[in-house]
Design an enzyme around this catalytic site. Structure first.
Site, short mmCIF file in Angstrom:
data_model
loop_
_atom_site.label_atom_id
_atom_site.label_comp_id
_atom_site.label_asym_id
_atom_site.label_seq_id
_atom_site.Cartn_x
_atom_site.Cartn_y
_atom_site.Cartn_z
N GLU A 44 0.84 -1.20 0.00
CA GLU A 44 0.00 0.00 0.00
C GLU A 44 0.88 1.25 0.00
O GLU A 44 1.91 1.30 0.65
CB GLU A 44 -0.89 -0.02 1.25
CG GLU A 44 -1.77 1.20 1.43
CD GLU A 44 -2.53 1.20 2.75
OE1 GLU A 44 -3.56 1.88 2.83
OE2 GLU A 44 -2.08 0.51 3.69
N LYS A 110 -9.66 2.69 -2.21
CA LYS A 110 -9.86 2.07 -0.90
C LYS A 110 -11.24 2.42 -0.34
O LYS A 110 -11.60 3.59 -0.21
CB LYS A 110 -8.76 2.54 0.05
CG LYS A 110 -8.73 1.84 1.41
CD LYS A 110 -7.54 2.37 2.21
CE LYS A 110 -7.36 1.64 3.53
NZ LYS A 110 -6.19 2.16 4.29
N CYS A 144 -5.56 -2.84 2.64
CA CYS A 144 -5.31 -2.77 4.09
C CYS A 144 -6.56 -2.88 4.96
O CYS A 144 -7.06 -3.98 5.19
CB CYS A 144 -4.53 -1.48 4.40
SG CYS A 144 -3.59 -1.55 5.95
#
Length: 257
Positions: A44, A110, A144
């Site tokens: 990331e 995300k 994540c």
């Protein structure tokens, strides 16, 4: 249809808020990957680290990095993926790019911005899943904190691979290990997690634990050191498990509103 795909997980430190230096650093990493690798996975925010100051990044850096990814994918004849800080129309995104050797680009923003670090105040959250069809596999990439939300990760798309790129710190790495395995088992898929190592500018320590799990939760590869992990995953193995254990046929049917 490909029966297997070879994946390289690049577990490495990241230079804080230095995109050009990180591109040079990862160029060397990518160059050392085996010639027969089909997919290279970077962490990331691999050009900056997990910065909460996206305004300090030049707004052209996203385009520069995507072009660099295209060049490296062509050179290696392998897809390259990872997330970066992207600025678009004055808004900031933690955006994953999946770049194929032929130059094709797919992107995913995300969904779950990390409120504990204030990411939700700096970055816009995405609303859409991404499913990439590559080398005979359907791949669902995420970022994540998305790992903590099983409804968002649920295999309602019949994907083969669920993938997470991360900056997941040492104090909570036990959750990372457990949830990667759980996502593989509950979704009857391969689950890939790529995390960074080292210490960032905020003093947070990262210890990797990048890994790949099969649909039964068997760990195929794992490391807590700075290194590149390579492994091959097999489509026939996945099909065999799913044909024998038809758990996905009993999954709840729902739509996200």
């Amino acid at each position: 249809m490909s029966k297997s795909i070879k994946i390289a997980l690049v577990q490495s430190p990241i230079i804080w808020e230095k995109p050009s230096q990180n591109r040079d650093f990862f160029s060397l990493k990518i160059k050392s990957v085996s010639e027969d690798v089909d997919l290279i996975v970077l962490p990331e925010m691999f050009t900056s680290g997990f910065t909460m100051s996206p305004e300090r990044m030049d707004e052209n850096e996203g385009a520069i990095t995507v072009k660099w990814m295209q060049e490296k994918a062509k050179e290696q004849n392998a897809a390259i993926t990872g997330s970066i800080v992207e600025t678009e129309n004055g808004y900031h995104y933690n955006r994953l790019y999946f770049v194929e050797p032929n130059g094709n680009i797919s992107k995913y923003d995300k969904r779950h911005t990390f409120t504990l670090a204030g990411e939700n105040e700096k970055y816009e959250a995405g609303n859409d899943h991404l499913i990439v069809e590559y080398k005979g596999f359907k791949i669902c990439p995420m970022i994540c904190y998305d790992l903590r939300f099983p409804v968002w990760s649920r295999n309602t798309f019949d994907y083969d691979i669920l993938m997470f790129v991360a900056n997941w710190p040492k104090p909570r790495v036990g959750a990372w290990d457990t949830l990667l395995k759980a996502r593989a088992i509950e979704n009857m898929c391969y689950c890939i997690g790529v995390n960074r190592v080292g210490v960032d500018e905020k003093g947070l320590e990262y210890v990797g634990h990048s890994a790949v799990y099969d649909a039964l939760g068997k760990q195929l590869v794992y490391s807590a050191e700075e290194e590149i992990l390579e492994t091959t995953i097999n489509k026939e193995h996945l099909v065999e498990i799913r044909n024998k254990l038809r758990f996905l046929e009993d999954r709840d049917q729902f739509k996200l509103l």
